[in-house]
Design an enzyme around this catalytic site. Structure first.
Site, short mmCIF file in Angstrom:
data_model
loop_
_atom_site.label_atom_id
_atom_site.label_comp_id
_atom_site.label_asym_id
_atom_site.label_seq_id
_atom_site.Cartn_x
_atom_site.Cartn_y
_atom_site.Cartn_z
CE LYS A 255 0.26 1.74 14.74
NZ LYS A 255 0.06 2.20 13.48
CD GLU B 158 -1.11 0.68 3.68
OE1 GLU B 158 -1.67 1.80 3.44
OE2 GLU B 158 -1.29 -0.07 4.75
N1 PSU Z 1 -3.71 1.40 10.95
C1 PSU Z 1 -2.12 1.47 11.10
N2 PSU Z 1 -1.46 2.14 10.26
C2 PSU Z 1 -1.68 2.42 9.02
C3 PSU Z 1 -3.06 2.51 8.85
C4 PSU Z 1 -3.98 2.03 9.96
O1 PSU Z 1 -1.63 0.90 12.03
O2 PSU Z 1 -1.01 2.75 8.20
C5 PSU Z 1 -3.44 3.16 7.51
C6 PSU Z 1 -3.73 2.05 6.64
O3 PSU Z 1 -3.59 2.72 5.18
C7 PSU Z 1 -5.23 1.79 6.80
C8 PSU Z 1 -5.85 3.28 7.06
O4 PSU Z 1 -5.78 1.17 5.56
O5 PSU Z 1 -4.98 3.84 7.82
C9 PSU Z 1 -7.42 3.14 7.67
O6 PSU Z 1 -7.88 4.26 7.80
P1 PSU Z 1 -9.36 4.50 8.28
O7 PSU Z 1 -9.26 4.20 9.81
O8 PSU Z 1 -9.64 5.87 8.17
O9 PSU Z 1 -9.96 3.45 7.28
#
Ligand code: PSU
Ligand code: MN
Length: 327
Positions: free
Chosen positions: A186, A52
């Site tokens: 996390k 990604e």
């Molecule tokens: N959680 C992490 N590291 C990240 C992300 C999430 O520990 O880098 C990033 C990833 O790209 C994930 C995105 O797909 O954040 C999710 O964002 P949201 O919660 O807004 O869907």
């Protein structure tokens, strides 16, 4: 006679499906830019691992982000697989990036975050975007890639029963046939609820060589592994079985951070709580919340978390390449 009729029916429906596919392929091509090396790897059945770009644009500071992006690709190559980093550039979903494109993602400060719902807008407006897990899965699937390595996936946020903040990554896992290797999620998220959500939506969750679901910076989260497998070959067989059943969804493979890089559980919990309190106070929500929390953790741990983060992504890329090779 009956057989003959059924046979003719199946031929007709197959033809309809092919025709539909053909139309959608032609239309889709306008928005898809697959690197020739990736196209060749798909055609010859070589193992491929998608990566990604949100992690490059928003997950890490420069120059560590660029170094990590390059090293990830070389780790995948060293395992005999082809890397395909995915991003939206000039309104196209690009699968497999060159050096300059990685640099652009690593250095442009206002790079939009691209999840599933952002794609139509970014494509129509010919913009750039750093793809989240959800959008990267979409790009991978369009290109014919089945394995994707990342750090952490999005999930059900703490307090989601009030805010309804659930990452689009989880719905993507339920509907797009790509297996995602992460270090769990996390604890900025509600881990038990994230696992419940994945169960409800029929997403297999496989923990690699562990009985406990990992929490990104630490090997343990307090939640039991929904299922455990100990070799890339066994995981590859599950992915193949899912494909053969014709299920629409993907799966989550949770690979714990190597013990030597894992962080102190109490220390990281305190920092995460502090980051969440601050986000509440500043009323941060929507797509800003996850990047805000990640950035806060980075600042509060004075770079320790960055080092662990980099190491766990390398570890995931290695496992993903081994699974792709086993397929
Ligand atoms: N959680 C992490 N590291 C990240 C992300 C999430 O520990 O880098 C990033 C990833 O790209 C994930 C995105 O797909 O954040 C999710 O964002 P949201 O919660 O807004 O869907
Ligand atoms: Mn959200």
């Amino acid at each position: 006679m009956v057989w003959d009729l059924n046979y003719r029916k199946s031929i007709i429906s197959e033809y309809g499906r092919l025709k539909e596919n053909f139309v959608s392929c032609a239309e889709m091509k306008a928005f898809l830019n697959i690197h020739p090396e990736v196209t060749k790897a798909v055609q010859t059945g070589m193992p491929i691992v998608a990566l990604e770009s949100t992690i490059i644009a928003h997950g890490m500071p420069y120059p560590e982000n660029l170094e990590t992006a390059k090293k990830l690709e070389s780790i995948i190559r060293a395992e005999g697989a082809i890397p395909a980093t995915i991003a939206v550039l000039h309104g196209k979903i690009c699968v497999g990036l060159g050096q300059q494109e990685l640099e652009l993602l690593a250095t442009q400060s206002d790079m939009p975050k691209a999840s599933r719902r952002d794609l139509p807008l970014l494509l129509a407006q010919k913009q750039h975007g750093a793809t989240t897990v959800a959008a990267t899965m979409i790009g991978a699937s369009l290109a014919g890639i089945h394995i994707f390595a990342t750090g952490g996936v999005g999930g059900v946020h703490r307090g989601a029963s009030q805010t309804m903040d659930i990452s689009a990554d989880l719905q993507e896992l339920a509907q797009t046939p790509v297996a995602v290797v992460s270090a769990g999620v996390k604890s900025i998220l509600d881990i038990p609820l994230t696992l419940e959500y994945l169960e409800t939506h029929g997403v297999p969750v496989i923990c690699y060589q562990t009985d406990e679901f990992p929490a990104f910076y630490t090997r343990k989260s307090g939640s039991k592994s929904p299922s455990r497998l100990d070799s890339p070959q066994e995981i590859a067989a599950v992915i193949q079985a899912q494909r053969q059943l014709g299920y629409p969804g993907g799966m989550l493979i949770a690979n714990p951070i190597p013990a030597s890089y894992s962080m102190n559980k109490e220390q990281i919990s305190l920092i995460i709580d502090q980051a969440i309190e601050e986000a509440d106070r500043l009323q941060i929500h929507g797509k800003e919340l996850t990047p805000f929390l990640l950035n806060k953790i980075k600042l509060l741990t004075e770079g320790d978390s960055l080092f662990s983060n980099i190491q766990l992504v390398y570890n995931n890329a290695r496992l993903a390449a081994q699974i792709a090779s086993a397929m």
